[in-house]
Design a protein around this motif. Structure first.
Motif, short mmCIF file in Angstrom:
data_model
loop_
_atom_site.label_atom_id
_atom_site.label_comp_id
_atom_site.label_asym_id
_atom_site.label_seq_id
_atom_site.Cartn_x
_atom_site.Cartn_y
_atom_site.Cartn_z
N LYS A 3 -9.74 52.08 40.42
CA LYS A 3 -10.13 50.95 39.52
C LYS A 3 -10.89 51.55 38.11
O LYS A 3 -11.00 50.77 37.21
CB LYS A 3 -11.34 50.25 40.05
CG LYS A 3 -12.33 50.70 40.54
CD LYS A 3 -13.55 50.01 41.22
CE LYS A 3 -14.89 50.40 41.52
NZ LYS A 3 -15.82 49.81 42.28
N HIS A 4 -10.98 52.74 38.06
CA HIS A 4 -11.79 53.43 36.92
C HIS A 4 -10.87 53.93 36.11
O HIS A 4 -11.25 54.49 34.89
CB HIS A 4 -12.93 54.49 37.41
CG HIS A 4 -13.90 54.03 38.24
ND1 HIS A 4 -14.77 53.09 37.64
CD2 HIS A 4 -14.35 54.18 39.51
CE1 HIS A 4 -15.83 52.73 38.40
NE2 HIS A 4 -15.82 53.37 39.48
N ASN A 7 -10.75 52.44 32.65
CA ASN A 7 -11.84 52.29 32.02
C ASN A 7 -11.97 53.61 31.36
O ASN A 7 -12.34 53.98 30.05
CB ASN A 7 -13.08 52.17 32.69
CG ASN A 7 -13.37 50.88 33.34
OD1 ASN A 7 -12.94 50.02 32.71
ND2 ASN A 7 -14.18 50.66 34.52
N ALA A 55 -6.66 46.27 38.36
CA ALA A 55 -8.01 46.70 38.14
C ALA A 55 -8.83 46.05 37.25
O ALA A 55 -9.80 46.54 36.53
CB ALA A 55 -8.13 48.49 38.08
N GLN A 56 -8.42 44.87 36.73
CA GLN A 56 -9.17 44.21 35.94
C GLN A 56 -10.74 43.92 36.19
O GLN A 56 -10.88 43.33 37.43
CB GLN A 56 -8.37 43.06 35.33
CG GLN A 56 -7.12 43.22 34.59
CD GLN A 56 -6.12 42.02 34.58
OE1 GLN A 56 -5.74 41.41 35.84
NE2 GLN A 56 -6.02 41.61 33.64
N SER A 57 -11.60 43.93 35.53
CA SER A 57 -12.98 43.62 35.83
C SER A 57 -13.84 43.43 34.47
O SER A 57 -13.45 43.42 33.36
CB SER A 57 -13.52 45.06 36.39
OG SER A 57 -13.68 45.96 35.51
N GLY A 58 -14.94 42.65 34.70
CA GLY A 58 -15.78 42.44 33.83
C GLY A 58 -16.45 43.51 32.81
O GLY A 58 -16.47 43.50 31.83
#
Length: 247
Positions: A3-4, A7, A55-58
Motif C-alpha cells: 500500500k506504500h 506513496n 491501495a488508494q487512501s486519504g
C-alpha cells in the motif's frame, strides 16, 4: 508494504519537483522543465499504480496534492517569474541602488515588481488543489484545468525558445503583455467552473472514450509536426473536446 508503493512514487514526484525548483530559481528553465515533466509522469503513474493495487487512501490523496503543489504549482510560478524577468530585460536581482522605480529593494537585493505576477499561478494552483481535495464531484472529470496540464502549458515556452528558436515565436513569448495574458488566463482556467475530461480509461471501448482517443491522436500528430510548440495547442484542443464531450 504494497500500500506504500503509490506513496513512494508520489514522493518521487515531489523529489523531481524540488529539483526543478532549484534549477528554475537559478534560471536553468530547460533543466527545470525536464524534472517537472518527470515529476508529472510520476504524478500520473502513482494514481495508476494505486488503482491497480487497490491501495488508494486519504493519505495518498493529501500527499499527491502536496507534491503537486511543488511540481505543478511552485515550479510554473517561478518559470513565469523568470520569463517575465526576461521580458523586462532585468535578471540582476542583486544590485545596490538608491533608486526606487518599479522595483522593491532590500539590503543589496532588488526585484522587479512585474515578474512577481508570475507567482499568481502558484497561488491559483494552491487554491485549485485545496478545492480538489474537498470536492467529491471530480472523480470522473475535472472542474477547471488540472495543475499538471497548466504546468505543461507554462513550461512549453522556455522549451520552444530553446529548441525551436523561431524569431517570431521567441518575440511573442518574451512579450510582457503576452506573458501577463497567459498568467491571468492560466489562473482563471485553473479555478473555472468548467467540466474538463479526466484521462482515466475505465474501459477501452471507443464509444465511451471517443474524446480521449481523439485527444491522444491530435496530441501525437501535433507533437510530431510542431514539437514543443504543439503543447499550447494540445491544451486548447483538450479544453474544446471536453466542452463538447457528452460522456
Amino acid at each position: 508494504m504494497i500500500k506504500h508503493i503509490p506513496n513512494f512514487i508520489t514522493l518521487l514526484n515531489l523529489f523531481c519537483g524540488s529539483i526543478a525548483v532549484i534549477f528554475a530559481v537559478n534560471g536553468s528553465l530547460v533543466t527545470a522543465s525536464f524534472f517537472a515533466f518527470l515529476g508529472i509522469f510520476f504524478d500520473f503513474f502513482d494514481g495508476l499504480v494505486a488503482r491497480k493495487l487497490n491501495a488508494q487512501s486519504g493519505l495518498g490523496l493529501q500527499l499527491d496534492s502536496l507534491a503537486d503543489m511543488v511540481t505543478s504549482g511552485l515550479v510554473p510560478g517561478i518559470v513565469m517569474f523568470q520569463l517575465l524577468s526576461l521580458s523586462s530585460g532585468d535578471l540582476n536581482w542583486f544590485e545596490n541602488t538608491n533608486e526606487w522605480t518599479n522595483s522593491m529593494q532590500w539590503i543589496g537585493f532588488k526585484i522587479q515588481l512585474l515578474p512577481l505576477m508570475g507567482l499568481l499561478i502558484t497561488l491559483a494552483s494552491a487554491y485549485r488543489l485545496a478545492n480538489f481535495n474537498i470536492d467529491d464531484n471530480q472523480t470522473d472529470s475535472f472542474i477547471g484545468l488540472p495543475t499538471p496540464a497548466n504546468t505543461l502549458l507554462i513550461l512549453s515556452f522556455p522549451l520552444i525558445m530553446e529548441f525551436q528558436n523561431n524569431d517570431i515565436m521567441n518575440s511573442m513569448i518574451l512579450n510582457k503583455w503576452f506573458l501577463i495574458a497567459v498568467t491571468l488566463v492560466s489562473c482563471y482556467l485553473l479555478n473555472a467552473n468548467i467540466k474538463l475530461l479526466a484521462l482515466k480509461f475505465k474501459t477501452w471501448n471507443f464509444q465511451d472514450n471517443a474524446a480521449r482517443y481523439t485527444l491522444i491522436l491530435f496530441a501525437v500528430v501535433l507533437l510530431i509536426v510542431l514539437q514543443f510548440a504543439a503543447i499550447p495547442l494540445i491544451i486548447i484542443v483538450y479544453i474544446i473536446l471536453s466542452l463538447f464531450n457528452k460522456n
